[in-house]
Write a protein that holds these residues in place. Structure first.
Motif, PDB file in Angstrom:
ATOM      1  N   LYS A  54       0.821  -1.221   0.000  1.00 13.97           N
ATOM      2  CA  LYS A  54       0.000   0.000   0.000  1.00 13.97           C
ATOM      3  C   LYS A  54       0.850   1.264   0.000  1.00 13.97           C
ATOM      4  CE  LYS A  54      -3.698   2.319   2.562  1.00 13.97           C
ATOM      5  NZ  LYS A  54      -4.598   2.263   3.752  1.00 13.97           N
ATOM      6  N   ASP A  55       1.926   1.260   0.799  1.00 18.28           N
ATOM      7  CA  ASP A  55       2.729   2.475   0.971  1.00 18.28           C
ATOM      8  C   ASP A  55       4.133   2.365   0.394  1.00 18.28           C
ATOM      9  OD1 ASP A  55       0.662   3.772   2.457  1.00 18.28           O
ATOM     10  OD2 ASP A  55       1.206   2.522   4.187  1.00 18.28           O
ATOM     11  N   GLY A  56       4.392   1.301  -0.392  1.00 18.10           N
ATOM     12  CA  GLY A  56       5.722   1.124  -0.952  1.00 18.10           C
ATOM     13  C   GLY A  56       6.615   0.309  -0.043  1.00 18.10           C
ATOM     14  N   LEU A  57       7.801  -0.020  -0.525  1.00 16.91           N
ATOM     15  CA  LEU A  57       8.753  -0.853   0.218  1.00 16.91           C
ATOM     16  C   LEU A  57      10.136  -0.226   0.189  1.00 16.91           C
ATOM     17  CD1 LEU A  57       7.816  -4.369  -1.241  1.00 16.91           C
ATOM     18  CD2 LEU A  57       7.129  -3.468   1.000  1.00 16.91           C
ATOM     19  N   THR A  58      10.854  -0.387   1.282  1.00 16.18           N
ATOM     20  CA  THR A  58      12.255   0.034   1.294  1.00 16.18           C
ATOM     21  C   THR A  58      13.088  -0.995   0.530  1.00 16.18           C
ATOM     22  OG1 THR A  58      12.782  -1.173   3.316  1.00 16.18           O
ATOM     23  CG2 THR A  58      11.957   1.095   3.561  1.00 16.18           C
ATOM     24  N   GLU A  59      14.310  -0.618   0.262  1.00 16.03           N
ATOM     25  CA  GLU A  59      15.224  -1.534  -0.423  1.00 16.03           C
ATOM     26  C   GLU A  59      15.403  -2.828   0.379  1.00 16.03           C
ATOM     27  OE1 GLU A  59      19.801  -1.042  -0.870  1.00 16.03           O
ATOM     28  OE2 GLU A  59      18.838   0.169  -2.449  1.00 16.03           O
ATOM     29  N   ASP A  60      15.561  -2.707   1.683  1.00 13.10           N
ATOM     30  CA  ASP A  60      15.757  -3.896   2.524  1.00 13.10           C
ATOM     31  C   ASP A  60      14.515  -4.790   2.518  1.00 13.10           C
ATOM     32  OD1 ASP A  60      18.332  -3.227   3.194  1.00 13.10           O
ATOM     33  OD2 ASP A  60      17.778  -2.185   5.048  1.00 13.10           O
ATOM     34  N   GLU A  61      13.343  -4.183   2.481  1.00 13.57           N
ATOM     35  CA  GLU A  61      12.106  -4.968   2.429  1.00 13.57           C
ATOM     36  C   GLU A  61      11.987  -5.716   1.101  1.00 13.57           C
ATOM     37  OE1 GLU A  61       9.143  -2.365   5.349  1.00 13.57           O
ATOM     38  OE2 GLU A  61       9.447  -1.730   3.270  1.00 13.57           O
ATOM     39  N   VAL A  62      12.437  -5.092   0.019  1.00 11.53           N
ATOM     40  CA  VAL A  62      12.430  -5.771  -1.286  1.00 11.53           C
ATOM     41  C   VAL A  62      13.420  -6.935  -1.262  1.00 11.53           C
ATOM     42  CG1 VAL A  62      12.910  -5.536  -3.753  1.00 11.53           C
ATOM     43  CG2 VAL A  62      11.705  -3.703  -2.543  1.00 11.53           C
ATOM     44  N   VAL A  63      14.585  -6.733  -0.646  1.00 13.58           N
ATOM     45  CA  VAL A  63      15.578  -7.808  -0.525  1.00 13.58           C
ATOM     46  C   VAL A  63      14.960  -9.021   0.168  1.00 13.58           C
ATOM     47  CG1 VAL A  63      17.706  -8.506   0.659  1.00 13.58           C
ATOM     48  CG2 VAL A  63      17.609  -6.312  -0.552  1.00 13.58           C
ATOM     49  N   GLU A  64      14.238  -8.760   1.252  1.00 14.72           N
ATOM     50  CA  GLU A  64      13.629  -9.849   2.015  1.00 14.72           C
ATOM     51  C   GLU A  64      12.573 -10.580   1.202  1.00 14.72           C
ATOM     52  OE1 GLU A  64      11.098 -10.499   6.179  1.00 14.72           O
ATOM     53  OE2 GLU A  64      12.018  -8.555   5.726  1.00 14.72           O
ATOM     54  N   LYS A  65      11.750  -9.833   0.476  1.00 18.19           N
ATOM     55  CA  LYS A  65      10.661 -10.450  -0.275  1.00 18.19           C
ATOM     56  C   LYS A  65      11.149 -11.162  -1.540  1.00 18.19           C
ATOM     57  CE  LYS A  65       6.922  -7.474   1.374  1.00 18.19           C
ATOM     58  NZ  LYS A  65       6.116  -8.588   1.929  1.00 18.19           N
ATOM     59  N   ALA A  66      12.178 -10.627  -2.186  1.00 14.07           N
ATOM     60  CA  ALA A  66      12.658 -11.205  -3.446  1.00 14.07           C
ATOM     61  C   ALA A  66      13.637 -12.351  -3.225  1.00 14.07           C
ATOM     62  CB  ALA A  66      13.312 -10.116  -4.294  1.00 14.07           C
ATOM     63  N   GLY A  67      14.264 -12.400  -2.044  1.00 16.75           N
ATOM     64  CA  GLY A  67      15.239 -13.453  -1.789  1.00 16.75           C
ATOM     65  C   GLY A  67      16.506 -13.287  -2.593  1.00 16.75           C
ATOM     66  N   LEU A  68      16.850 -12.050  -2.927  1.00 13.65           N
ATOM     67  CA  LEU A  68      18.060 -11.746  -3.690  1.00 13.65           C
ATOM     68  C   LEU A  68      19.039 -10.987  -2.802  1.00 13.65           C
ATOM     69  CD1 LEU A  68      16.402 -10.434  -6.991  1.00 13.65           C
ATOM     70  CD2 LEU A  68      17.494 -12.661  -6.677  1.00 13.65           C
ATOM     71  N   SER A  69      20.273 -10.854  -3.279  1.00  5.60           N
ATOM     72  CA  SER A  69      21.252 -10.062  -2.544  1.00  5.60           C
ATOM     73  C   SER A  69      20.886  -8.582  -2.610  1.00  5.60           C
ATOM     74  CB  SER A  69      22.647 -10.266  -3.134  1.00  5.60           C
ATOM     75  OG  SER A  69      22.713  -9.661  -4.425  1.00  5.60           O
ATOM     76  N   LYS A  70      21.410  -7.834  -1.664  1.00  3.41           N
ATOM     77  CA  LYS A  70      21.166  -6.388  -1.666  1.00  3.41           C
ATOM     78  C   LYS A  70      21.735  -5.763  -2.937  1.00  3.41           C
ATOM     79  CE  LYS A  70      21.176  -2.371   1.332  1.00  3.41           C
ATOM     80  NZ  LYS A  70      21.296  -1.890   2.720  1.00  3.41           N
ATOM     81  N   TYR A  71      22.870  -6.265  -3.374  1.00  8.56           N
ATOM     82  CA  TYR A  71      23.476  -5.766  -4.616  1.00  8.56           C
ATOM     83  C   TYR A  71      22.534  -5.939  -5.806  1.00  8.56           C
ATOM     84  CZ  TYR A  71      26.283  -5.969  -8.874  1.00  8.56           C
ATOM     85  OH  TYR A  71      26.738  -5.786 -10.142  1.00  8.56           O
ATOM     86  N   ALA A  72      21.975  -7.163  -5.959  1.00  4.33           N
ATOM     87  CA  ALA A  72      21.093  -7.434  -7.088  1.00  4.33           C
ATOM     88  C   ALA A  72      19.852  -6.547  -7.045  1.00  4.33           C
ATOM     89  CB  ALA A  72      20.685  -8.909  -7.097  1.00  4.33           C
ATOM     90  N   VAL A  73      19.259  -6.416  -5.865  1.00  2.00           N
ATOM     91  CA  VAL A  73      18.058  -5.593  -5.721  1.00  2.00           C
ATOM     92  C   VAL A  73      18.368  -4.129  -6.005  1.00  2.00           C
ATOM     93  CG1 VAL A  73      16.414  -4.685  -4.025  1.00  2.00           C
ATOM     94  CG2 VAL A  73      16.831  -7.155  -4.187  1.00  2.00           C
ATOM     95  N   LYS A  74      19.493  -3.650  -5.496  1.00  2.00           N
ATOM     96  CA  LYS A  74      19.874  -2.258  -5.714  1.00  2.00           C
ATOM     97  C   LYS A  74      20.027  -1.959  -7.208  1.00  2.00           C
ATOM     98  CE  LYS A  74      22.739  -0.389  -2.781  1.00  2.00           C
ATOM     99  NZ  LYS A  74      22.004   0.758  -2.184  1.00  2.00           N
ATOM    100  N   CYS A  75      20.728  -2.844  -7.924  1.00  2.00           N
ATOM    101  CA  CYS A  75      20.927  -2.652  -9.365  1.00  2.00           C
ATOM    102  C   CYS A  75      19.601  -2.642 -10.114  1.00  2.00           C
ATOM    103  CB  CYS A  75      21.828  -3.753  -9.923  1.00  2.00           C
ATOM    104  SG  CYS A  75      23.572  -3.578  -9.497  1.00  2.00           S
TER     105      CYS A  75
END
Length: 368
Positions: A54-75
């Motif tokens: 509803k309100d968007g996700l932080t980068e760390d929250e996307v990392v948790e949900k996608a199961g990818l590294s922070k590097y991959a999500v950031k890129c």
């Protein structure tokens, strides 16, 4: 050149500012990376997660949900910002999906096109230049050793085959309900040749729509085998026959039907051939027609589209034919198709537009 209104507005004027034009030029230059990054934010569930938030996700929250590294999500997120599929709140640093991202995720046509371009076209389009110069599908070597993709359809890897048929059927299937009304209610057809009938999906629709209809599918022998397997045991299958024919062979005659023939159906078929080949096919079709027989040519004629987005997809699809399918066919302009119909000794009697996603039906008869 004939163009429907939305296309004329887009294709006859250059209204971009210099900055907008430069941006689009760079978007084109980075197109392969734009495509793969966008495909992956769908595949990895990133856009799904943002869409559900509803309100968007932080980068760390996307990392948790996608199961990818922070590097991959950031890129991927930073690329998606530039592409325009996500935006960021510069106060909370939360990412949200944009309208473009929503369509990328949820529009059925877009999803079908992504799979088709990734699984069928992506590697082969590297050889587009070679195909343009030599008039052959030079990119097809990435999938198999066939002169055209059609001989290899039954042998394609499953994922590639699924994406090819998914693309083909998505566009044709959306037009079937209206097409059935035109062919069987308006024109009272009872006997029909389905030329290039593939797996028999249209034929099954025909025999299911009217219990008195008989269909003969004309296609390559290996396609007839696939059709028989696909239609086996289904309602009306006993009224579907197959006739193996290499339609590229100019000496391969259409079979004569005892008792006459009401109609010849060609759906998303003639775009698989060069202009010379189209005239040859239509000329041989004419040889089995009488004064009452009609040819129904259902095609995605790019100039007759209500919305420019459809025309964009169709003109891009022409390059699939160049690099992957056969090296010499395309999505045709209606004026070109009409000219070829006339060269074959036929004339266009009527055109129905706006069927399904983007189809038109040209109804043709023999010239007097």
């Amino acid at each position: 050149m004939n163009l429907f209104p939305d296309l004329k507005k887009k294709y006859t004027k250059d209204d971009m500012s210099a900055r907008e034009a430069q941006r689009l030029a760079e978007f084109i230059a980075w197109g392969p990376i734009v495509f793969q990054a966008s495909r992956l934010v769908v595949k990895f569930g990133i856009l799904d997660a943002l869409c559900d938030s509803k309100d968007g996700l932080t980068e760390d929250e996307v990392v948790e949900k996608a199961g990818l590294s922070k590097y991959a999500v950031k890129c991927l997120l930073e690329a998606s910002l530039s592409i325009g599929t996500v935006i960021i709140d510069d106060v909370t640093d939360k990412y949200s999906i944009t309208k473009t991202g929503f369509f990328l995720l949820n529009d059925p046509a877009t999803r079908v096109n992504i799979d088709f371009n990734h699984d069928v076209n992506y590697q082969g389009l590297f050889n587009l230049e070679e195909s343009m110069k030599e008039g052959r599908p030079a990119g097809l070597k990435w999938l198999g050793d066939w002169p055209t993709i059609y001989e290899g359809l039954s042998s394609l890897p499953k994922q590639v085959q699924d994406s090819w048929f998914g693309f083909d059927h998505f566009y044709s299937d959306s037009s079937f309900p209206e097409a059935l009304e035109i062919v069987f209610k308006k024109h009272k057809v009872r006997s029909l040749y389905d030329v290039g009938g593939n797996t028999g999906k249209w034929a099954l629709q025909c025999v299911g729509y009217d219990k008195n209809v008989e269909v003969t599918i004309l296609d390559l022998p290996q396609q007839i085998g696939m059709m028989k397997e696909n239609t086996k045991g289904k309602e009306g299958a006993e009224r579907i026959k197959g006739y193996g024919i290499n339609l590229l062979d100019k000496d391969a005659a259409f079979p004569k039907r005892e008792g006459g023939l009401d109609a010849i159906w060609m759906s998303q078929f003639l775009d698989c051939f060069s202009e010379e080949e189209i005239v040859s096919i239509l000329t041989r079709a004419k040889a089995v027609m009488d004064a009452d027989t009609r040819i129904f040519i259902m095609e995605t004629l790019w100039d007759r589209q209500r919305f420019e987005t459809a025309a964009f997809c169709l003109t891009m699809t022409s390059l699939y034919f160049t690099a992957m399918a056969n090296g010499n066919s395309k999505m045709y302009h209606s004026e070109d198709m009409t000219r070829l119909v006339n060269e074959a000794g036929l004339e266009v009697e009527q055109i129905y537009d706006g069927l399904g996603q983007c189809h038109s039906i040209m109804v043709c008869k023999s010239k007097v």
